[in-house]
Design an enzyme around this catalytic site. Sequence first.
Site, short mmCIF file in Angstrom:
data_model
loop_
_atom_site.label_atom_id
_atom_site.label_comp_id
_atom_site.label_asym_id
_atom_site.label_seq_id
_atom_site.Cartn_x
_atom_site.Cartn_y
_atom_site.Cartn_z
N LYS A 170 0.85 -1.18 0.00
CA LYS A 170 0.00 0.00 0.00
C LYS A 170 0.89 1.24 0.00
CE LYS A 170 -2.00 1.77 3.88
NZ LYS A 170 -1.19 2.68 4.71
N HIS A 262 -7.12 -0.43 5.94
CA HIS A 262 -7.16 -1.14 7.23
C HIS A 262 -8.56 -1.13 7.87
CE1 HIS A 262 -2.98 -1.04 6.56
NE2 HIS A 262 -2.67 0.05 7.21
#
Length: 511
Positions: A170, A262
């Site tokens: 990411k 997340h």
Amino acid sequence: MTAAQSTNRTPRSQMAPPATLFLFGAHGDLVKRLLVPSLYNLTRDGLVGDALHIVGVDHNKVSDEEYRGKLADFMQEMSAKRGKSEGGEPALDDKLWDGLAQRITYLEGDFLDDATYQAIKQRIEASGTRNAVFYLATAPRFFCEVVTRLAHAGLLQEGDDQFRRVIVEKPFGSDLKTAQDLNAGILAVMDEKQVYRIDHYLGKETVQNILVSRFSNGLFEAFWNNHYVDHVQITAAETVGVEQRGNFYERTGALRDMVPNHLFQLLAMVAMEPPAAFGADEVRSEKAKVVAAIRPQSPEEARRNSVRGQYAAGETGGQRVPGYREENRVAPDSCTETFVALKLWVDNWRWAGVPFYLRTGKRLGVRSTQIAICFKPAPMSPFRDTHVHRLRPNYLIIQIQPDEGMWFDFQAKKPGTTLEIDNIQMGFAYSDFFKMQPSTGYETLLYDCMIGDQTLFQRADNIENGWRAVQPFLDAWHDCKDVQMYPAGTDGPEAADELLRRDGRAWHSLK
Ligand code: BG6
């Protein structure tokens, strides 16, 4: 994460198949702090062995020896620190480390130079195995470039006896459009089955345990819906500031950094429907569906249902800390948010009418990642004319970190002659039941990639659905005056409390 389901998959707890693992961005922090320690832990657990070769790829000129030396120094330093904090001997097993280190080599190469990819080809040919995993621990601007060059060099070609996989770190895009473009670029040269988009939250034991708890116990399903759940809170509170990442964070902010990845992983684990089987496709399809069901909000709704904050100077852990605008490589008039709170709805049969409140922030008073499922009150209170005036809601708390575990908050009668009720907790702490070996959270993910299990990795649609859900907030936020200051060491801006208070609710305490 799964048990072996298909014939070409190695069962968990067996040694991963032979392969060469190329770490692009070999000099970066991720490789040093997390990936190499994870490979050490996997070696300790007997899950990778002599048949795994590791090649660090980066533009700096260093020899194999120097590269290993740098990694070794860090491993020693880390284990000495841990040994000290645990009051014991340094935990690094020199023999184990030496065994791993001798299989680590270095390849100097520019990510944008075709010669690098020819050199990679030669390394694979010399390795004795045709399997290769390419880990892109680089700046995001290289993701598509590297994948395209790997493909043009024929390095992504798979065969009956060889796999080629790419792990993409990411941030995967910075909004819906850039994520779509990146997916299109990657999928133009390789198959989805070869792409492993990582979100390290999925490597956390407690995150994986959400699925196991929900789907291996009949108990939970009975009340896991809008008949019984009043609302859900998902919090990722950090005490750290932006540290040395001011430059990155200025362009990113709390929403992009934490929410579509997340926090949505946590939301998906809590809210998804039971998959028909515990396979990568089934699990990822259910996750994609639930994130796609997050209601799109109009700009007015997005403004009303979000709070942006930024930390000012304050105190955490007994120490004075500077405000965000005084951090290294941060503009003195920065409008970047270091805190975000959102109110969302998942528009499906199970969750209709149940708000999901999400919040995350840096430099808060406590470090705690927690899901709090708040239940509707008892249908009536029979305690008239007693000391019990008000019943508190029941919560199921899933504590992701620290002090991993699950707790029910409910009420019980206080011993005594008058009727008084107190709040109690009934729970399970991981540490009471399981001895956990030190781990970084990347072990499971690295191992799963090597055995070809994509369950814990994000599929293209998953990523895009996440960005689609946060895009209204990105679009709605223009004004710097929307950013509310909060002193470091607190629970975030007052407006985040107000977001729930106006609905007659409150954040569950993180302490
Ligand atoms: C990273 C973010 O992805 O996750 C960081 O870029 C954040 O800003 C980190 O601190 C949080 O991870 P963890 O595992 O410490 O909760």
